[in-house]
Design a protein around this motif. Structure first.
Motif, short mmCIF file in Angstrom:
data_model
loop_
_atom_site.label_atom_id
_atom_site.label_comp_id
_atom_site.label_asym_id
_atom_site.label_seq_id
_atom_site.Cartn_x
_atom_site.Cartn_y
_atom_site.Cartn_z
N GLY A 25 0.92 -1.27 0.09
CA GLY A 25 -0.43 0.50 -0.24
C GLY A 25 0.76 0.86 -0.16
N GLU A 26 2.06 1.13 0.54
CA GLU A 26 2.28 3.03 0.66
C GLU A 26 4.19 2.37 -0.14
N ARG A 27 4.82 1.57 -0.24
CA ARG A 27 5.95 1.38 -0.85
C ARG A 27 6.32 0.71 -1.95
N GLY A 28 7.77 1.36 -2.81
CA GLY A 28 7.76 0.35 -4.21
C GLY A 28 8.18 -0.45 -3.70
N ALA A 29 9.45 -0.16 -2.56
CA ALA A 29 9.89 -2.31 -2.37
C ALA A 29 9.14 -2.48 -1.05
N SER A 30 9.41 -4.26 -1.48
CA SER A 30 9.08 -4.71 0.28
C SER A 30 9.03 -5.00 1.38
N THR A 31 8.68 -4.23 2.51
CA THR A 31 9.49 -4.89 3.58
C THR A 31 8.51 -5.41 4.23
N LEU A 32 9.66 -6.12 5.01
CA LEU A 32 8.93 -6.75 6.51
C LEU A 32 9.66 -7.54 7.17
N LEU A 33 8.82 -7.59 8.77
CA LEU A 33 9.38 -7.79 9.48
C LEU A 33 9.20 -8.99 10.12
N GLU B 80 10.38 -11.90 26.23
CA GLU B 80 11.40 -11.23 25.03
C GLU B 80 11.76 -11.86 23.84
N HIS B 81 11.86 -10.64 23.05
CA HIS B 81 12.06 -11.38 21.61
C HIS B 81 12.71 -10.39 20.15
N CYS B 82 12.85 -11.08 19.13
CA CYS B 82 14.00 -10.15 18.65
C CYS B 82 13.58 -10.38 17.39
N TRP B 83 13.71 -9.16 16.29
CA TRP B 83 12.48 -8.82 15.29
C TRP B 83 13.87 -8.48 14.56
N ILE B 84 13.59 -8.93 13.43
CA ILE B 84 14.90 -9.00 12.22
C ILE B 84 14.07 -8.17 10.61
N ALA B 85 14.39 -6.81 10.50
CA ALA B 85 13.67 -6.32 9.03
C ALA B 85 14.18 -6.76 7.41
N GLU B 86 13.22 -7.11 6.81
CA GLU B 86 13.80 -7.18 5.25
C GLU B 86 13.21 -6.21 4.27
N LEU B 87 14.42 -5.91 3.58
CA LEU B 87 13.99 -5.68 2.18
C LEU B 87 14.16 -6.44 1.57
N ASP B 88 12.78 -6.22 0.35
CA ASP B 88 12.98 -7.50 -0.76
C ASP B 88 13.42 -8.58 -0.53
N GLY B 89 13.51 -9.30 0.74
CA GLY B 89 13.93 -10.06 0.65
C GLY B 89 14.95 -10.50 1.18
N GLU B 90 15.90 -9.31 1.60
CA GLU B 90 17.28 -8.91 1.97
C GLU B 90 17.65 -8.84 3.62
N PRO B 91 17.88 -9.47 4.73
CA PRO B 91 17.65 -8.83 6.16
C PRO B 91 18.38 -7.48 5.95
N VAL B 92 17.34 -5.95 6.24
CA VAL B 92 18.61 -5.08 6.17
C VAL B 92 17.76 -4.14 7.58
N GLY B 93 17.26 -4.56 9.08
CA GLY B 93 17.52 -3.91 10.08
C GLY B 93 17.30 -4.89 11.65
N SER B 94 17.30 -4.12 12.73
CA SER B 94 17.17 -5.60 13.67
C SER B 94 16.75 -4.33 14.60
N VAL B 95 16.25 -5.23 15.47
CA VAL B 95 16.11 -5.25 17.36
C VAL B 95 15.94 -5.71 18.23
#
Length: 309
Positions: A147-155, A204-219
């Motif tokens: 809905g908002e981005r051209g690239a596909s982001t996923l947590l 407790e939890h850990c999240w990974i952010a993906e951009l077009d299937g590639e890991p690009v972030g964490s928390v």
């Protein structure tokens, strides 16, 4: 063929909507045994968890027609559930907040909502609960990116190998960009190791952010005490900045912390990390302490930030 496939997907989504709304009681008269509709409860919830929003802020956040929202707010005001105060930035706008009576009305409803969801989850094993949570995050990420981005982001939740990636990327980026020494890499490795050795998935939890299937972030969100959670290891790759990933990772921590029953989130960062500090401030964190240190080589100011939930 593509049109048939799309029709099948639409039908599947409609089936899921009917199934889920029935399970959580959204279509019942008097949601959560209250006199409020789903939309009215969403407005109350946003007022409880935002710092003095205006009516236009609420409308944008919830996608509501201004006239419809105005009628809802008027009803709340007549019941003494909300109060208005002049905006210091713009005298033409009013800032909204729940009154003590409004909070007294909302708190038991939030408790009922959490308990209703907990009843659903108690019928699942811990691995099934984790799969369900990740499925929700996948749906949210895919629809948000469509809905908002051209690239596909996923947590998503962390997988084997992800924490090793987190350690490596923290070390590379902070040495390259800020000249920090290997004591920082050792600290990140220690945090990751402690998490893997015995984290409690309920708190407790850990999240990974993906951009077009590639890991690009964490928390990561970990337990500091029964009532306090600690946010750790926020990272967004330089090439992925500008997609709102850092804010989404922090928001996910806040949502998880509330559901887990924490009353506060704390974090430690450094004044030189300007982008991260901006994300924390936008999310509602407040700076509570600042002290100089030489832990990672260059002299810098370490900062403690807190968010009351």
């Amino acid at each position: 063929m593509a049109e048939i496939d799309l029709a099948d997907h639409v039908a599947a989504m409609c089936r899921f909507n009917r199934f889920y709304t029935q399970r959580i009681g959204v279509l019942e008269e008097g949601l959560l045994r209250s006199p409020f509709s789903l939309t009215e409860l969403r407005v109350l919830y946003e007022l409880a968890h935002r710092d003095g929003p205006s009516a236009s802020d609420l409308g944008r956040a919830l996608g509501l027609d201004p006239g419809y929202l105005s009628r809802i707010l008027g009803g709340f005001e007549r019941q003494g559930l909300i109060a208005r105060s002049p905006s210091p930035q713009d005298g033409r706008q009013s800032l909204l907040a729940l009154t003590p009576a409004g909070r007294a009305v909302l708190e038991p409803l939030e408790d009922r909502s959490r308990e209703a969801i907990a009843r659903l989850l108690r019928g699942l094993t811990s691995p099934q609960q984790a799969r369900l949570s990740e499925a929700f995050r996948t749906v949210e990420g895919l629809l948000d990116s469509a809905g908002e981005r051209g690239a596909s982001t996923l947590l998503r939740s962390h997988r084997p190998g992800d924490l090793g990636w987190m350690v490596q990327r923290h070390a590379v980026l902070y040495v390259r960009d800020f000249g920090w020494n290997d004591r920082f890499e050792a600290l990140v490795a220690e945090i990751a190791s402690q998490f893997l050795a015995g984290h409690d998935p309920r708190r407790e939890h850990c999240w990974i952010a993906e951009l077009d299937g590639e890991p690009v972030g964490s928390v990561m969100l970990v337990r500091q005490s029964d009532s306090v959670a600690k946010l750790r290891l926020l990272l967004v790759e330089p090439k992925a900045r500008g997609h709102g990933i850092g804010g989404r990772l922090v928001d996910e921590c806040i949502r998880f912390a509330r559901l887990a029953g924490y009353s506060k989130i704390t974090l430690w960062t450094n004044a030189v990390l300007v982008s991260a500090r901006r994300i924390y401030e936008t999310a509602g964190f407040r700076l509570v302490d600042a002290r100089p240190h030489l832990d990672f080589g260059p002299q810098m100011i370490g900062e403690t930030w807190e968010l009351e939930l």
